[in-house]
Design an enzyme around this catalytic site. Structure first.
Site, mmCIF file in Angstrom:
data_model
loop_
_atom_site.group_PDB
_atom_site.id
_atom_site.type_symbol
_atom_site.label_atom_id
_atom_site.label_comp_id
_atom_site.label_asym_id
_atom_site.label_seq_id
_atom_site.Cartn_x
_atom_site.Cartn_y
_atom_site.Cartn_z
ATOM 1 N N GLU A 207 -2.812 -29.321 20.472
ATOM 2 C CA GLU A 207 -2.601 -27.955 20.020
ATOM 3 C C GLU A 207 -3.408 -27.810 18.730
ATOM 4 O OE1 GLU A 207 1.163 -25.102 18.878
ATOM 5 O OE2 GLU A 207 1.555 -27.040 19.806
ATOM 6 N N ARG B 57 5.431 -42.956 22.139
ATOM 7 C CA ARG B 57 4.663 -42.479 20.988
ATOM 8 C C ARG B 57 4.377 -43.634 20.059
ATOM 9 N NH1 ARG B 57 5.563 -36.915 20.570
ATOM 10 N NH2 ARG B 57 4.546 -36.723 18.559
ATOM 11 N N LYS C 196 2.770 -33.096 12.477
ATOM 12 C CA LYS C 196 1.768 -32.222 11.854
ATOM 13 C C LYS C 196 2.407 -31.309 10.819
ATOM 14 C CE LYS C 196 -0.026 -31.184 15.929
ATOM 15 N NZ LYS C 196 -0.790 -30.616 17.028
HETATM 16 P P1 ATP Z 1 3.047 -33.389 16.320
HETATM 17 O O1 ATP Z 1 4.501 -33.628 16.627
HETATM 18 O O2 ATP Z 1 2.456 -34.352 15.364
HETATM 19 O O3 ATP Z 1 2.743 -31.963 15.985
HETATM 20 P P2 ATP Z 1 2.263 -32.887 18.980
HETATM 21 O O4 ATP Z 1 2.694 -33.729 20.112
HETATM 22 O O5 ATP Z 1 2.911 -31.561 18.851
HETATM 23 O O6 ATP Z 1 2.322 -33.735 17.672
HETATM 24 P P3 ATP Z 1 -0.206 -32.138 20.142
HETATM 25 O O7 ATP Z 1 -1.398 -31.553 19.487
HETATM 26 O O8 ATP Z 1 0.568 -31.302 21.082
HETATM 27 O O9 ATP Z 1 0.718 -32.651 18.971
HETATM 28 O O10 ATP Z 1 -0.555 -33.533 20.812
HETATM 29 C C1 ATP Z 1 -1.633 -33.755 21.666
HETATM 30 C C2 ATP Z 1 -1.389 -35.005 22.454
HETATM 31 O O11 ATP Z 1 -1.198 -36.117 21.591
HETATM 32 C C3 ATP Z 1 -0.146 -34.893 23.301
HETATM 33 O O12 ATP Z 1 -0.464 -35.335 24.610
HETATM 34 C C4 ATP Z 1 0.851 -35.791 22.637
HETATM 35 O O13 ATP Z 1 1.720 -36.361 23.557
HETATM 36 C C5 ATP Z 1 -0.039 -36.836 21.964
HETATM 37 N N1 ATP Z 1 0.616 -37.381 20.774
HETATM 38 C C6 ATP Z 1 1.064 -36.702 19.702
HETATM 39 N N2 ATP Z 1 1.672 -37.527 18.825
HETATM 40 C C7 ATP Z 1 1.600 -38.779 19.349
HETATM 41 C C8 ATP Z 1 2.052 -40.081 18.926
HETATM 42 N N3 ATP Z 1 2.680 -40.257 17.780
HETATM 43 N N4 ATP Z 1 1.790 -41.130 19.736
HETATM 44 C C9 ATP Z 1 1.127 -40.962 20.891
HETATM 45 N N5 ATP Z 1 0.688 -39.783 21.351
HETATM 46 C C10 ATP Z 1 0.917 -38.691 20.604
HETATM 47 MG MG MG Z 2 2.693 -30.248 20.691
#
Ligand code: ATP
Ligand code: MG
Length: 572
Positions: free
Chosen positions: A46, A272, A282
């Site tokens: 995102e 994760r 984020k």
């Molecule tokens: P955040 O909680 O940090 O905002 P998010 O999952 O909302 O993270 P996205 O931009 O939606 O952020 O993530 C893109 C991809 O990265 C998704 O497929 C998500 O599953 C993966 N991802 C995010 N954080 C992690 C993590 N800590 N370990 C492994 N994969 C991750």
């Molecule tokens: Mg997300």
């Protein structure tokens, strides 16, 4: 007592990595379900922040799997939520993926490009009697969902006719209703044991401009409905995501079931990445930036890809770290020390050695000719003899580290003290004969003599010295700024705060030390930004990506020579 973080990792192997996801892909190839070139994954960020080390894990997996099996990986901006365009995030995501060593298939994709197709599919769902327009408010919908132990309550609008639903959905799209007035819901089962199946919302009304589609849409799809469609429309075969989506997987499949999608993608979840002494969300990282606890998203203390980059991490060290942690179904917290060790091993092998003095103390060699400078030979990297040698200046005035001298040496202190002899790395033996002090009694200069017979570091008479110290020659040395970093947070799991407390309370108030007036051997100034080196005896350092200039060198400390943190934690 702090909890012990999980430090166990599988050893990185030079061969292709193996884990349960790669095993699934292998089976799909072996069974003939897919040909290698059909294997397709995607990375769906995102664009609302910079990528962090957790994203790096997902990137290494998504792009890594595609690359290893001869398939493709899409980069898809997951922009189903309207918001203002943030070029900065969008650009940085691409740059960071490239920096990590990966390339996506074709152009960057956008979830919003599929809005028309998603709408068509929603109409099809209504026609099949699988979706309905609900006039209940968000609060009413929440209140009637039930709990894991009690069934939910059917909406009074659940049995609208297909014709009525088609008409209302069309009018939702055409902007006839205000925000929140109606939603489109899947018609599944309000008593389903999996709460996600209790008539989940597919579309909501939101009169808000979207960064790419502008005011074209005022209904926006929900994640569960949208994601599987995005995957299907791109031909994704293996949709890899983190464990919190495991409970959504049946719904992901349920939505795709009735639709004319020839090849259904398979969602597979993995754990994760969590790291000690940092936060990964984020939203929290944004607070650190906005509230100026750090200098920006690329501050070398940040767990962002560019924070690590600016700190001196290499793309390969991050990839190797991800491989070492492995892909599993178990959530855990990985010790930051594991990441540091991966980098340390690499830099020990690759980084050229130099000499730098961070806390200079002046040394005058009283028996060395005034105005004379000679050039000594120094080995660039004992781990890589092929990297050869360089010439470093030596003269009457030198700098050594302040703590390499003690006027009253404690037991087992083998460095310089009055009457004591030490070896200068790549140079001569010197002996301290006298000290010069300022009015406050601080030692400001050492008067030493050198032994011309000991050039290169050995005495012809066979006498030994116990200490070897680093140094730089004063007249040719360059002045530099060196930034030393400590952990950004003082507790291993800064997120774990009690009710009413904030993770910011766990910030380490002392995570940055800026040293000015450090003295470097001359060759260090001319290095381009992002060059990684070892300062002998001090650690690994990198020329700052943003601020380093040959007229005004700036180095960031990347990592110490040894894992001193582990010892401190044990002692403490
Ligand atoms: P955040 O909680 O940090 O905002 P998010 O999952 O909302 O993270 P996205 O931009 O939606 O952020 O993530 C893109 C991809 O990265 C998704 O497929 C998500 O599953 C993966 N991802 C995010 N954080 C992690 C993590 N800590 N370990 C492994 N994969 C991750
Ligand atoms: Mg997300």
């Amino acid at each position: 007592m702090e909890e012990t973080p999980n430090t166990s990792v599988t050893a990185p192997s030079a061969e292709a990595p193996t884990d349960f996801i790669r095993d699934i892909v292998r089976e799909d190839l072996a069974s003939g379900k897919y040909r290698p070139e059909e294997i397709q994954t995607r990375f769906p960020p995102e664009p609302n922040g910079y990528l962090h080390i957790g994203h790096a894990k997902a990137i290494c997996l998504d792009f890594g799997v595609a690359k290893e099996f001869g398939g493709k990986c899409n980069l898809r901006m997951d922009d189903t939520n309207p918001g203002k365009e943030d070029r900065e995030y969008y650009d940085s995501i691409q740059e960071d993926i490239n920096w990590l060593g990966y390339e996506w298939n074709g152009d960057v994709k956008f979830a919003s490009d599929y809005f028309p197709k998603m709408y068509e599919f929603a109409v099809l769902m209504i026609q099949k009697g699988l979706a309905y327009v609900d006039d209940q408010s968000a609060d009413e919908i929440r209140a009637t969902r039930g709990t894991p132990f009690e069934p939910g309550v059917n909406s009074p609008w659940r049995d609208r006719t297909i014709e009525e639903n088609l008409d209302l959905f069309q009018r939702m799209k055409d902007g006839e209703f205000p925000n929140g007035a109606k939603v489109l819901r899947a018609k599944i089962d309000m008593a389903h044991p999996n709460i996600n199946f209790r008539d989940p919302v597919m579309y909501r009304i939101l009169h808000e401009a979207h960064q790419r589609t502008g005011n074209q849409w005022c209904i926006y799809p929900m994640y569960d409905w949208a994601h599987g469609l995005e995957d299907s429309l791109e031909g994704v075969t293996h949709s890899l995501c983190t464990l919190e989506f495991e409970i959504h997987r049946p719904l992901y499949n349920w939505f795709l079931e009735p639709l004319p999608i020839p090849r259904k993608p398979r969602q597979i979840e993995f754990s994760r990445l969590n790291l000690t002494y940092t936060v990964m969300s984020k939203r929290k990282l944004l607070r650190l930036v906005q509230e100026k606890y750090v200098s920006g998203w690329d501050d070398p203390r940040m767990p962002t890809v560019r924070g690590f980059r600016r700190r001196g991490y290499t793309p390969s060290s991050i990839r190797n770290f991800v491989a070492a942690v492995g892909i599993t179904k178990f959530n855990g917290v990985t010790d930051m020390g594991v990441l540091e060790n991966t980098l340390r091993e690499e830099l020990n092998h690759d980084a050229p050695r130099y000499m730098a003095v961070l806390h200079p103390l002046k040394v005058t060699l009283t028996n060395y000719p005034e105005g004379q400078v000679e050039w000594l030979e120094a080995v660039n990297n004992p781990e890589k003899p092929e990297d050869g040698t360089r010439k470093i200046p030596f003269g009457r005035q030198l700098f050594i580290e302040q703590d390499d001298f003690q006027e009253v040496p404690p037991p087992k202190y083998f460095r310089l003290s009055p009457g004591r002899e030490v070896r200068l790395r790549w140079g001569y033996f010197i002996k301290c004969n006298d000290v010069v002090k300022d009015a406050q009694g601080n030692v400001v200069e050492l008067l030493c003599s050198y032994d011309p017979e000991t050039k290169g570091g050995n005495a012809p008479d066979g006498r030994k010295v116990k200490g070897t110290i680093h140094w730089v020659e004063a007249s040719n040395s360059v002045s530099a700024t060196v930034r030393e970093y400590d952990r950004l947070f003082k507790t291993p799991e800064p997120d774990a705060v009690e009710e009413g407390h904030d993770f910011l309370e766990n910030l380490n108030p002392d995570s940055l030390h800026v040293l000015t007036e450090c003295r470097l051997e001359p060759g260090l100034a001319a290095l381009p930004p992002e060059t990684r080196v070892q300062f002998e005896r001090l650690g690994y350092f990198v020329t700052d990506w943003r601020d380093h200039k040959s007229e005004a060198p700036v180095f960031n400390k990347t990592v110490s020579l040894k894992d001193s943190w582990a010892k401190i934690v044990k002692k403490g």
